[in-house]
Write an enzyme that holds these catalytic residues in place. Structure first.
Site, mmCIF file in Angstrom:
data_model
loop_
_atom_site.group_PDB
_atom_site.id
_atom_site.type_symbol
_atom_site.label_atom_id
_atom_site.label_comp_id
_atom_site.label_asym_id
_atom_site.label_seq_id
_atom_site.Cartn_x
_atom_site.Cartn_y
_atom_site.Cartn_z
ATOM 1 N N CYS A 26 46.378 45.318 32.307
ATOM 2 C CA CYS A 26 46.594 46.324 33.360
ATOM 3 C C CYS A 26 48.029 46.827 33.416
ATOM 4 O O CYS A 26 48.305 47.843 34.047
ATOM 5 C CB CYS A 26 46.195 45.755 34.721
ATOM 6 S SG CYS A 26 44.448 45.364 34.801
ATOM 7 N N HIS A 78 49.430 49.984 40.360
ATOM 8 C CA HIS A 78 48.178 49.739 39.653
ATOM 9 C C HIS A 78 47.054 49.644 40.684
ATOM 10 O O HIS A 78 47.212 49.030 41.736
ATOM 11 C CB HIS A 78 48.313 48.438 38.860
ATOM 12 C CG HIS A 78 47.027 47.952 38.277
ATOM 13 N ND1 HIS A 78 46.218 48.747 37.500
ATOM 14 C CD2 HIS A 78 46.407 46.741 38.366
ATOM 15 C CE1 HIS A 78 45.155 48.048 37.130
ATOM 16 N NE2 HIS A 78 45.240 46.833 37.647
ATOM 17 N N ASN A 116 39.086 49.845 39.344
ATOM 18 C CA ASN A 116 40.187 49.434 38.472
ATOM 19 C C ASN A 116 39.860 49.826 37.025
ATOM 20 O O ASN A 116 38.963 49.249 36.415
ATOM 21 C CB ASN A 116 40.376 47.913 38.606
ATOM 22 C CG ASN A 116 41.518 47.373 37.748
ATOM 23 O OD1 ASN A 116 42.051 48.078 36.905
ATOM 24 N ND2 ASN A 116 41.862 46.121 37.978
HETATM 25 O O1 UT7 Z 1 44.246 44.186 37.679
HETATM 26 C C1 UT7 Z 1 44.274 42.859 38.092
HETATM 27 C C2 UT7 Z 1 42.857 42.467 38.145
HETATM 28 N N1 UT7 Z 1 42.286 41.910 39.282
HETATM 29 C C3 UT7 Z 1 42.704 41.892 40.570
HETATM 30 O O2 UT7 Z 1 43.753 42.321 40.939
HETATM 31 C C4 UT7 Z 1 41.748 41.270 41.519
HETATM 32 C C5 UT7 Z 1 42.412 40.512 42.626
HETATM 33 N N2 UT7 Z 1 41.447 39.900 43.520
HETATM 34 C C6 UT7 Z 1 40.651 40.570 44.361
HETATM 35 O O3 UT7 Z 1 40.636 41.784 44.369
HETATM 36 C C7 UT7 Z 1 39.829 39.778 45.344
HETATM 37 O O4 UT7 Z 1 40.172 38.406 45.241
HETATM 38 C C8 UT7 Z 1 38.291 39.961 45.189
HETATM 39 C C9 UT7 Z 1 37.886 41.364 45.603
HETATM 40 C C10 UT7 Z 1 37.876 39.692 43.759
HETATM 41 C C11 UT7 Z 1 37.569 38.972 46.114
HETATM 42 O O5 UT7 Z 1 37.989 39.193 47.450
HETATM 43 P P1 UT7 Z 1 38.460 37.966 48.355
HETATM 44 O O6 UT7 Z 1 38.839 38.511 49.654
HETATM 45 O O7 UT7 Z 1 39.488 37.185 47.581
HETATM 46 O O8 UT7 Z 1 37.110 37.168 48.519
HETATM 47 P P2 UT7 Z 1 36.772 35.657 48.164
HETATM 48 O O9 UT7 Z 1 36.559 35.489 46.716
HETATM 49 O O10 UT7 Z 1 37.721 34.743 48.863
HETATM 50 O O11 UT7 Z 1 35.391 35.497 48.893
HETATM 51 C C12 UT7 Z 1 35.257 35.534 50.333
HETATM 52 C C13 UT7 Z 1 33.796 35.384 50.694
HETATM 53 C C14 UT7 Z 1 33.138 34.186 50.032
HETATM 54 O O12 UT7 Z 1 32.143 33.686 50.913
HETATM 55 P P3 UT7 Z 1 32.416 32.422 51.859
HETATM 56 O O13 UT7 Z 1 32.817 31.309 50.925
HETATM 57 O O14 UT7 Z 1 33.540 32.840 52.754
HETATM 58 O O15 UT7 Z 1 31.111 32.240 52.539
HETATM 59 C C15 UT7 Z 1 32.484 34.768 48.800
HETATM 60 O O16 UT7 Z 1 31.376 34.022 48.383
HETATM 61 O O17 UT7 Z 1 33.071 36.533 50.247
HETATM 62 C C16 UT7 Z 1 32.038 36.138 49.324
HETATM 63 N N3 UT7 Z 1 31.988 37.142 48.274
HETATM 64 C C17 UT7 Z 1 31.227 38.240 48.359
HETATM 65 N N4 UT7 Z 1 30.373 38.670 49.293
HETATM 66 C C18 UT7 Z 1 29.760 39.863 49.069
HETATM 67 C C19 UT7 Z 1 32.675 37.173 47.111
HETATM 68 N N5 UT7 Z 1 32.370 38.283 46.421
HETATM 69 C C20 UT7 Z 1 31.476 38.957 47.167
HETATM 70 C C21 UT7 Z 1 30.783 40.181 46.981
HETATM 71 N N6 UT7 Z 1 29.951 40.588 47.965
HETATM 72 N N7 UT7 Z 1 30.964 40.946 45.892
#
Ligand code: UT7
Length: 333
Positions: free
Chosen positions: A120, A260, A290
């Protein structure tokens, strides 16, 4: 203010182009594939849809269209191009370089062309390499492409990644200028981060072959979203502050920040940490997601009407590697 040394040769952006595929993958489409919701995706990422390239096309096809878009709009001549640098993590094939394929498709048979992969952060890395070529005085017209067909490596049934990524290509044309252009770049990487964001299969470590199930399992992009998020905010903020400080600038001197486009919450957090005035951190993630190396040129391209001649623009990126950085330029168009 930035002190400009007499006779300093800058590399100025004198054209920009972009291409985004027609096919849309909306949050509603993803709701049908995995346990997710439009509301969750919008709230946690700011993304509503992404573009997906047709399967019979490749990264080079998007780059070719982005370059054609640039030459038409800015009335450029491809015969003038000395070097073509393509930032991509998703080349058409291991070899030749996607840059060679793009050059061939455009009839550029006598150009120095190569790929570079910094995920990225690729566009920032390539921009600095291209600017360095122009600053030597030996290269006059250099094309810098950021293009990725990342949907090929996204598991549509993995809700931790399918919500984020889409395809696209952007390109800028660099030329010498005595008045300004690329002013500074600070680029870094740290391989300790590689376990948190990678596509492991398909290279020489886990070669793709008919009986190599290990590689097949590893063919998709994997990330630890929370760890990547935290490092992205910190590293992009630090890189921007480093560039500001060593140019004796404050964030108020910067007209536009182009981060980005990985997650709207990352963009907002970096903007808050830098204390950038409202509305100056540009974003187009809502409809593209992205697009890896393409996010920054596409974001500039889509916001071109706002950017005025002489504006100071700061770019910042973070991605796999980890790799990150920031750069600063004066808009000369
Ligand atoms: O270019 C660089 C590349 N990547 C990035 O920069 C990505 C950086 N990270 C992110 O953008 C975020 O971490 C994500 C969007 C991938 C995830 O968001 P988050 O706020 O970190 O969510 P999380 O993984 O902590 O999950 C929170 C909750 C969990 O449920 P519980 O454990 O609280 O019950 C997950 O199971 O949300 C749940 N969850 C979802 N629910 C619905 C995780 N993904 C999803 C989903 N839809 N797609």
């Amino acid at each position: 203010m930035i002190e400009i040394l007499p006779n300093k040769l800058f590399a100025a952006i004198t054209g920009i182009g972009g291409y985004i595929p027609q096919n849309k993958r909306s949050n509603e489409d993803l709701e049908k594939l995995v346990d997710t919701s439009n509301e969750w995706i919008v709230k946690r990422t700011g993304i509503k849809e992404r573009r997906i390239l047709d399967q019979d096309l490749a990264t080079s096809d998007m780059a070719v269209r982005a370059i054609q878009n640039l030459i038409q709009k800015y009335n450029k001549n491809l015969a003038d191009v000395d070097a073509l640098i393509v930032a991509t993590s998703t080349p058409d094939m291991p070899m030749p370089a996607t840059a060679n394929i793009i050059a061939q498709k455009l009839g550029m048979t006598n150009v120095w062309a190569f790929d570079m992969n910094a995920a990225c952060s690729g566009f920032l890395y390539a921009l600095d390499m291209g600017a360095s070529l122009v600053e030597t005085g030996r290269y006059k017209n250099v094309l810098i492409v950021g293009a990725d067909n990342i949907s090929t490596y996204v598991d549509v049934y993995d809700r931790s990644t399918n919500i984020l990524f889409g395809d696209g290509a952007g390109v800028v044309w660099l030329e010498p200028s005595n008045e300004g252009g690329i002013m500074d770049a600070y680029l870094r990487s740290n391989g300790d981060g590689r376990e948190y964001l990678h596509i492991e299969g398909g290279g020489t470590q886990y070669p793709m072959s008919d009986d190599n199930n290990n590689a097949l399992e590893k063919r998709y992009l994997k990330q630890d979203g929370k760890t990547v998020f935290k490092h992205a905010v910190q590293s992009m903020t630090d890189a921007c502050q480093t560039v500001l400080k060593r140019n004796n600038l404050t964030i108020n001197d910067v007209n536009w920040l182009v981060p980005h486009q990985a997650n709207q919450r990352i963009i907002d957090a970096v903007g808050r940490a830098l204390d950038i005035p409202e509305g100056r951190a540009l974003s187009n993630i809502e409809y593209l997601g992205n697009t890896i190396a393409a996010t920054i040129p596409l974001c500039i391209w889509e916001n071109i009407k706002q950017i005025k001649t002489g504006d100071l623009v700061m770019l910042t990126a973070f991605g796999a590697g980890f790799s990150w950085g920031a750069s600063l330029f004066k808009w000369m168009i």
